[in-house]
Write an enzyme that holds these catalytic residues in place. Sequence first.
Site, short mmCIF file in Angstrom:
data_model
loop_
_atom_site.label_atom_id
_atom_site.label_comp_id
_atom_site.label_asym_id
_atom_site.label_seq_id
_atom_site.Cartn_x
_atom_site.Cartn_y
_atom_site.Cartn_z
N LYS A 280 0.86 -1.18 0.00
CA LYS A 280 0.00 0.00 0.00
C LYS A 280 0.90 1.24 0.00
O LYS A 280 1.89 1.29 0.72
CB LYS A 280 -0.85 -0.04 1.28
CG LYS A 280 -2.23 0.51 1.12
CD LYS A 280 -3.11 0.11 2.31
CE LYS A 280 -4.39 0.92 2.28
NZ LYS A 280 -5.38 0.45 3.24
N GLU A 364 -19.34 -5.04 11.22
CA GLU A 364 -20.22 -4.24 12.06
C GLU A 364 -21.29 -5.09 12.74
O GLU A 364 -21.63 -4.88 13.91
CB GLU A 364 -20.88 -3.14 11.23
CG GLU A 364 -19.92 -2.06 10.72
CD GLU A 364 -19.11 -2.44 9.50
OE1 GLU A 364 -19.36 -3.52 8.93
OE2 GLU A 364 -18.22 -1.67 9.10
N ARG A 392 -25.20 -1.89 8.40
CA ARG A 392 -24.89 -3.32 8.38
C ARG A 392 -25.36 -4.02 9.64
O ARG A 392 -25.56 -5.23 9.65
CB ARG A 392 -23.36 -3.51 8.30
CG ARG A 392 -22.75 -3.32 6.95
CD ARG A 392 -22.85 -4.60 6.14
NE ARG A 392 -22.54 -4.36 4.76
CZ ARG A 392 -21.32 -4.43 4.23
NH1 ARG A 392 -20.29 -4.74 5.00
NH2 ARG A 392 -21.13 -4.20 2.96
C1 LIG Z 1 -18.91 -1.91 5.75
C2 LIG Z 1 -17.74 -1.00 5.75
N1 LIG Z 1 -17.11 -0.72 6.90
C3 LIG Z 1 -16.04 0.11 6.92
C4 LIG Z 1 -15.58 0.67 5.77
C5 LIG Z 1 -14.43 1.66 5.80
N2 LIG Z 1 -13.29 1.19 5.01
C6 LIG Z 1 -13.06 1.65 3.77
S1 LIG Z 1 -11.74 0.94 3.06
C7 LIG Z 1 -11.41 0.03 4.44
C8 LIG Z 1 -10.22 -0.86 4.49
C9 LIG Z 1 -10.14 -1.68 3.27
O1 LIG Z 1 -9.01 -2.49 3.34
P1 LIG Z 1 -8.74 -3.53 2.18
O2 LIG Z 1 -10.03 -4.10 1.71
O3 LIG Z 1 -7.71 -4.48 2.64
O4 LIG Z 1 -8.21 -2.62 0.99
P2 LIG Z 1 -6.93 -1.69 0.97
O5 LIG Z 1 -7.41 -0.29 1.26
O6 LIG Z 1 -5.96 -2.17 1.98
O7 LIG Z 1 -6.42 -1.81 -0.42
C10 LIG Z 1 -12.36 0.28 5.43
C11 LIG Z 1 -12.37 -0.33 6.76
C12 LIG Z 1 -16.28 0.36 4.58
N3 LIG Z 1 -15.93 0.89 3.40
N4 LIG Z 1 -17.33 -0.47 4.60
#
Ligand SMILES: Cc1ncc(C[n+]2csc(CCOP(=O)(O)OP(=O)(O)O)c2C)c(N)n1
Length: 619
Positions: A280, A364, A392
Amino acid sequence: MARILDQIDSPAEVKRLSITELEQLAAEIREELITVLARTGGHLGPNLGVVELTIAMHYVFNTPEDQFVFDVSHQAYVHKLLTGRRQQFPTIRTPGGLNGFMLRSESPHDCYGAGHAGTALSAALGMAVARDKVGGKQYVVALAGDAAFTCGITYEALNNIAQHAKRLLVVLNDNEWSIDKNVGAIASYLNKIVTNPRYDYLHERAGKFVERLGGKRALRMARKAEEAAKSMLWPSVIFEELGLKYYGPIDGHDIPTLINTFEFLKTQERPVLLHVLTQKGKGFEPAIQKQKKFHGLGPYDPETGETKVVGQRTYSEVFADTLVKLANLNDKVVAITAAMPNGTGLDRFRTHHPDKYFDVGIAEEHAVLFAAGLATRGFKPYCAIYSTFLQRAFDPVVHDVCLSGDDGPTHHGLFDISYLRGIPNIVHMVPKDEDELADMLYTALQYGGPIAVRYPRGVGPGTAVKDVPRTIPIGKAELLQHGEHDRVAIFALGAMVPMAIEIASKLEGEGVSSAVINARFAKPVDAEMVAFYAQHVDVILTMEDHVLAGGYGSAMLEALSNAAITTPVVRIGWPDQFIEHGKPDDLRVKYGISVKAALEKLRPYLQESVAPRVFSRNG
Ligand SMILES: Cc1ncc(C[n+]2csc(CCOP(=O)(O)OP(=O)(O)O)c2C)c(N)n1
C-alpha cells in the site's frame, strides 16, 4: 518526453504496449495519483498499491465485456485512468467531477458501484451466474483487499461460489492493511502463507520463468504461464477447502508475472482465487511510512506528504478522550471498533486502555452482537460505528440490543416501513388481498427500480386471483367507497382494509359518512388523494399493521405538513414498544388495532355536527 498515459483513452491502448512501456505507464500513473490527489485528497495509499495489478488486469481482460468488481472500490482510480477518464481525473472527488468510487452511471467500465466493504464476491457471483444463465463467455473478476476477508459477507459468498459459479476469478489484494493494520485470525493466516519459505522459492521460479519468456507470443506465454501458475499451487489452503482453486502468492508489482498468471487463469473453467501481494502506498515514501494516514486523506504536500494541522479537537477526539476518562472510572467500560480505529478516534483510547479496546475487523454486525454479549455479563460496551456502516448492524441493534430478551417477540416484523421509507428510490407497497399481491408483483416486473412488497404471513381474505395481472400506477391509492358528504377519510394499508370497511359501516350507523381508501403505497404516499380528502373531511384515520413510529401514519403526517394542511389525523398501529408473543388477533385487540379502538379515538373529532359541505374534485 510525451507521456504514455496521455495516449491511453481506453484499455485497448494498454494492450498495445510492451512490458517496458507498461512499466513506464505504471510510473506515470503513480506520478499522476500523487500530484492530483495532493489537491483533491482521496484514497492515495490503496491506489498506489494496485497500479501494476490494474494495468495487468486491463492488459489481459476486456472491460466492459468482462466485468471487474472492486471491493469498496476506493482503489479504482487506476481503473478510471485507464478507461477513458484520464482527462477528467483531476476533478476526482470534486463537485460535478469524477466519483471517488466506482459508479455505474459514470462509465460502462464501472459495472458495479460500491463504497462499503465485503460486497465484491457476492456481486461478482451474481454476475457470473447471470452470464452462465444466458451462456455468455465473458470473465468476471472480483478484486478484494485482505480486509474484505474480515467481512462476514465475503464468507457467505465463498460458501456459495463453488456451488453456483462455473467460472469466477477472485483476486485477493493482500497488503496487510485495512485502514489500520488488518486484524484477526485471517490476517495471521494470510501472513503465514506469505512468510512460508516456499513462497520465496516459487516466486523466484516464476520470475526466472518470465525472464526466459522474453517477447514470445501470447499463446506460448499462456501455455508457459500455466506451468508456472500450476507450480505455484498451494496445497490445503482455506479457499481450496471452500472449492476455489488457490494460486499464489505472487508479486502484485511484477507486471509480466501478473499478465502471465492472468492469461493462465483465463483458461480455468472453475472458480479460482489469486493471492497477490502488494505494498500500500508504493512509490510514495510518506504513504509507506504512514499507512493509516494515507489510506484516505484530504489535500497534502506532494513532496513531503504534509497535511494542514487542524487546531480544534474533533468530535471523534472528544468522544475518545471522554471514553478514556470513563474507562478510568469504571473498569467495565470497553470500546469496540469495526476496522475504524482512527476514524472513530478509538486509536487514542487504545493507547490508554489496550486491554479494553477491540478492533473486530470490517464486521459491524459482529461488533454489535459482540457488544450485546458483553453487556449481558455486566460490561459497558461503547461501540463506535459510522452511521453509514451501522446500516450493516441494523438487525442486531433491533434483535439483540434493543429487545429485552423476553421470549417470543423477535419475529413480529413490525418495522420495515419505517426502516425502508427513509431510503431514496424505494417503492413500498402493501396489497389488500391476494389478487392485488399478484398485481403488485407484476407491477414490480415493469418497474425499473427497487420495490418492497409487504404482505402478511398466512392466508388473506380469499380473493380470487385473476389470470392476467394488472399494472398498478405507482403511488396511486384506491378509493374503495365514499359518500356524498364524508366526514372521515380512512386510509387503510393492506390487511387493515376490511377493518376500515367495518369502521365505515359502524360510523354510517351513527350517521357519519366516511370514505375508505386502500392506501396501497406506504411510499410514495398518494399525496393527491390525501390532499383532496384532507380538505373535505373533519378527520383522517390511518390504519397499519406496523409500528406507528415512522410508519404509514407518519408518512401521512409528512404529506399533510408538506401541503400545509392541518386536518387532524388519528393513527392506528402498533405502539413504540416490543410486543410480546401471542395470537395476532388477540394482540391487535390488546394494543388498540381494532374497530372499537378506532371509533373511540375518532369520537372527539366527530362531536359537533358539521353542516354538510358540497365540494367537487376541483374545489
Ligand atoms: C462496511 C464497511 N465498513 C467500513 C468501511 C471503511 N473502510 C473503507 S476501506 C477500508 C479498508 C479496506 O481495506 P482492504 O479491503 O484491505 O483494501 P486496501 O485499502 O488495503 O487496499 C475500510 C475499513 C467500509 N468501506 N465499509
